[in-house]
Write a protein that holds these residues in place. Structure first.
Motif, mmCIF file in Angstrom:
data_model
loop_
_atom_site.group_PDB
_atom_site.id
_atom_site.type_symbol
_atom_site.label_atom_id
_atom_site.label_comp_id
_atom_site.label_asym_id
_atom_site.label_seq_id
_atom_site.Cartn_x
_atom_site.Cartn_y
_atom_site.Cartn_z
ATOM 1 N N TYR A 35 0.881 -1.098 0.028
ATOM 2 C CA TYR A 35 -0.002 0.168 0.070
ATOM 3 C C TYR A 35 0.709 1.344 -0.142
ATOM 4 C CZ TYR A 35 -3.710 -3.138 1.939
ATOM 5 O OH TYR A 35 -4.492 -4.023 2.264
ATOM 6 N N LEU A 41 -5.851 10.712 2.110
ATOM 7 C CA LEU A 41 -6.222 9.675 1.246
ATOM 8 C C LEU A 41 -6.206 8.295 1.782
ATOM 9 C CD1 LEU A 41 -4.039 10.858 -1.815
ATOM 10 C CD2 LEU A 41 -6.585 11.235 -1.324
ATOM 11 N N GLY A 42 -5.860 8.186 2.955
ATOM 12 C CA GLY A 42 -5.764 6.533 3.560
ATOM 13 C C GLY A 42 -4.597 5.872 2.958
ATOM 14 N N PHE B 34 -13.223 -3.889 9.503
ATOM 15 C CA PHE B 34 -12.186 -3.848 10.483
ATOM 16 C C PHE B 34 -11.818 -2.224 10.774
ATOM 17 C CE2 PHE B 34 -9.940 -7.821 9.149
ATOM 18 C CZ PHE B 34 -10.736 -7.979 8.153
ATOM 19 N N TYR B 36 -8.496 -0.407 12.233
ATOM 20 C CA TYR B 36 -7.051 -0.393 12.294
ATOM 21 C C TYR B 36 -6.794 1.161 13.296
ATOM 22 C CZ TYR B 36 -5.974 -4.227 9.638
ATOM 23 O OH TYR B 36 -5.670 -5.777 9.281
ATOM 24 N N GLN B 38 -3.325 3.735 14.162
ATOM 25 C CA GLN B 38 -1.998 3.989 13.843
ATOM 26 C C GLN B 38 -1.570 5.091 14.906
ATOM 27 O OE1 GLN B 38 -0.649 5.513 10.123
ATOM 28 N NE2 GLN B 38 0.868 4.374 10.037
ATOM 29 N N GLY B 41 4.053 7.380 15.278
ATOM 30 C CA GLY B 41 5.559 6.868 14.977
ATOM 31 C C GLY B 41 5.442 5.311 15.164
ATOM 32 N N HIS B 43 3.358 1.152 13.810
ATOM 33 C CA HIS B 43 2.870 0.403 13.176
ATOM 34 C C HIS B 43 1.266 0.778 12.997
ATOM 35 C CE1 HIS B 43 6.100 -2.896 12.959
ATOM 36 N NE2 HIS B 43 6.635 -1.809 13.181
ATOM 37 N N LEU B 44 0.756 0.322 11.945
ATOM 38 C CA LEU B 44 -0.781 0.150 11.930
ATOM 39 C C LEU B 44 -1.057 -1.252 12.547
ATOM 40 C CD1 LEU B 44 -2.783 1.959 10.212
ATOM 41 C CD2 LEU B 44 -2.912 0.077 8.424
ATOM 42 N N LEU B 46 -4.393 -3.700 14.336
ATOM 43 C CA LEU B 46 -5.930 -3.930 14.406
ATOM 44 C C LEU B 46 -6.229 -3.590 15.562
ATOM 45 C CD1 LEU B 46 -8.180 -5.381 12.851
ATOM 46 C CD2 LEU B 46 -7.471 -7.621 14.038
ATOM 47 N N LYS B 49 -12.268 -6.284 14.732
ATOM 48 C CA LYS B 49 -12.715 -6.848 13.503
ATOM 49 C C LYS B 49 -14.094 -7.506 13.389
ATOM 50 C CE LYS B 49 -10.226 -10.899 14.198
ATOM 51 N NZ LYS B 49 -8.818 -11.867 13.781
ATOM 52 N N GLU B 88 -4.437 8.098 14.468
ATOM 53 C CA GLU B 88 -5.140 7.971 13.453
ATOM 54 C C GLU B 88 -5.910 6.654 13.382
ATOM 55 O OE1 GLU B 88 -3.496 9.280 9.700
ATOM 56 O OE2 GLU B 88 -5.393 9.941 8.913
ATOM 57 N N PHE B 90 -8.411 4.061 11.092
ATOM 58 C CA PHE B 90 -8.859 3.666 9.776
ATOM 59 C C PHE B 90 -9.811 2.502 9.646
ATOM 60 C CE2 PHE B 90 -5.924 5.878 7.248
ATOM 61 C CZ PHE B 90 -4.620 6.255 7.880
ATOM 62 N N LEU B 102 -8.339 -5.460 1.388
ATOM 63 C CA LEU B 102 -8.930 -4.448 2.224
ATOM 64 C C LEU B 102 -8.884 -3.105 1.433
ATOM 65 C CD1 LEU B 102 -7.108 -4.935 5.460
ATOM 66 C CD2 LEU B 102 -9.466 -5.114 5.021
ATOM 67 N N PHE B 104 -9.535 0.948 2.350
ATOM 68 C CA PHE B 104 -9.577 1.661 3.679
ATOM 69 C C PHE B 104 -10.236 2.887 3.292
ATOM 70 C CE2 PHE B 104 -6.595 -0.289 6.510
ATOM 71 C CZ PHE B 104 -5.907 -1.300 5.648
ATOM 72 N N GLY B 105 -10.926 3.580 4.522
ATOM 73 C CA GLY B 105 -11.157 4.847 4.491
ATOM 74 C C GLY B 105 -10.211 5.650 4.468
ATOM 75 N N LYS B 106 -10.422 7.157 4.350
ATOM 76 C CA LYS B 106 -9.419 8.059 4.387
ATOM 77 C C LYS B 106 -8.681 8.356 5.738
ATOM 78 C CE LYS B 106 -10.884 10.002 -0.110
ATOM 79 N NZ LYS B 106 -11.137 11.326 -0.815
ATOM 80 N N GLY B 107 -9.171 7.819 6.856
ATOM 81 C CA GLY B 107 -8.662 7.804 8.201
ATOM 82 C C GLY B 107 -9.277 9.090 8.870
#
Lengths: 119, 114
Positions: A35, A41-42, B34, B36, B38, B41, B43-44, B46, B49, B88, B90, B102, B104-107
């Motif tokens: 990704y 924009l996600g 789902f 998610y 973040q 700094g 990782h994204l 979960l 779900k 953030e 998602f 997947l 995703f939405g824009k967050g």
């Protein structure tokens, strides 16, 4: 714990360079994904792979290619980097639907990301 | 193809306030849903779900989400936010067939002030 690692956290390249982003997972997952993440924009899917040597285009494959020679490794290639490819790149992996032994089916596990800047 | 819409791009709350982040999806078939998160700094990862069964799902750190099929919604809730929830968020959907990629939405960027 699932571990997805990416070769670099930060990368700076020049326009026109060929860029390789590497991703390795240690969970024997069949599926792997690339990704890009941009503010507002996600996450947008570039490519994914459901098996060794297999690949499928995602939503924004233009300007990218991928390689999966081994199950645990999935590479994203920018053949000729451009400034509009400056972004955060995230790799993920998962079991195929229905094959996980527990409720982790379909859950994607993400790496830390590579922030690529193309000058 | 499926799509995901998150209602707010930025949310600012004080500690102890209640949180609800909206998520709507469009897809004609059965989906997996789902959330998610973040953290700065990091990782994204979960949060929670939904695959099937009870439409109210509970995740880590006191978060929950409710799947309302008739509204194509999967809103995220937490009764009392903490400063450490600044992150953030998602929402994502995958069809319950095929390669289950997947979307995703824009967050939504949540800022919790102490």
């Amino acid at each position: 714990d699932v571990k997805v690692t990416q070769s670099s956290r930060y990368l700076v390249k020049r326009t026109g360079e060929k860029v390789f982003l590497e991703c390795v997972q240690d969970m024997d997952h069949e599926n792997m994904f690339w990704y890009r993440q941009d503010p507002g924009l996600g996450l947008r899917l570039i490519y994914f792979s459901y098996d060794v040597k297999m690949k499928e285009k995602g939503d924004i494959p233009e300007g990218y290619s991928v390689s999966r020679e081994k199950k645990e490794r999935f590479s994203l290639i920018l053949e000729s980097a451009s400034t509009n490819q400056t972004s955060m790149y995230l790799c993920a992996s998962s079991f195929p639907m229905g094959l996980a032994l527990d409720s982790s089916t379909d859950t994607q596990y993400f790496g830390p990301g590579t922030r690529l800047t193309v000058l | 193809a499926q799509s995901v819409s998150q209602h707010n791009h930025h949310v600012i709350l004080s500690e102890a306030a209640s949180l609800e982040l909206g998520c709507n999806y469009s897809y004609g078939g059965t989906v997996n849903l789902f959330w998610y998160v973040q953290y700065p700094g990091q990782h994204l990862q979960l949060l929670l779900k939904y695959f099937s069964g009870d439409p109210l799902v509970k995740g880590i750190k006191g978060f929950e989400a409710e799947f309302i099929k008739s509204k194509f919604s999967f809103n995220l809730r937490k009764p009392s936010v903490q400063w450490s929830d600044t992150a953030e968020y998602f929402c994502a959907v995958s069809p319950n067939s095929g390669y289950s990629t997947l979307t995703f939405g824009k967050g939504t960027m949540l800022l919790v002030s102490p």
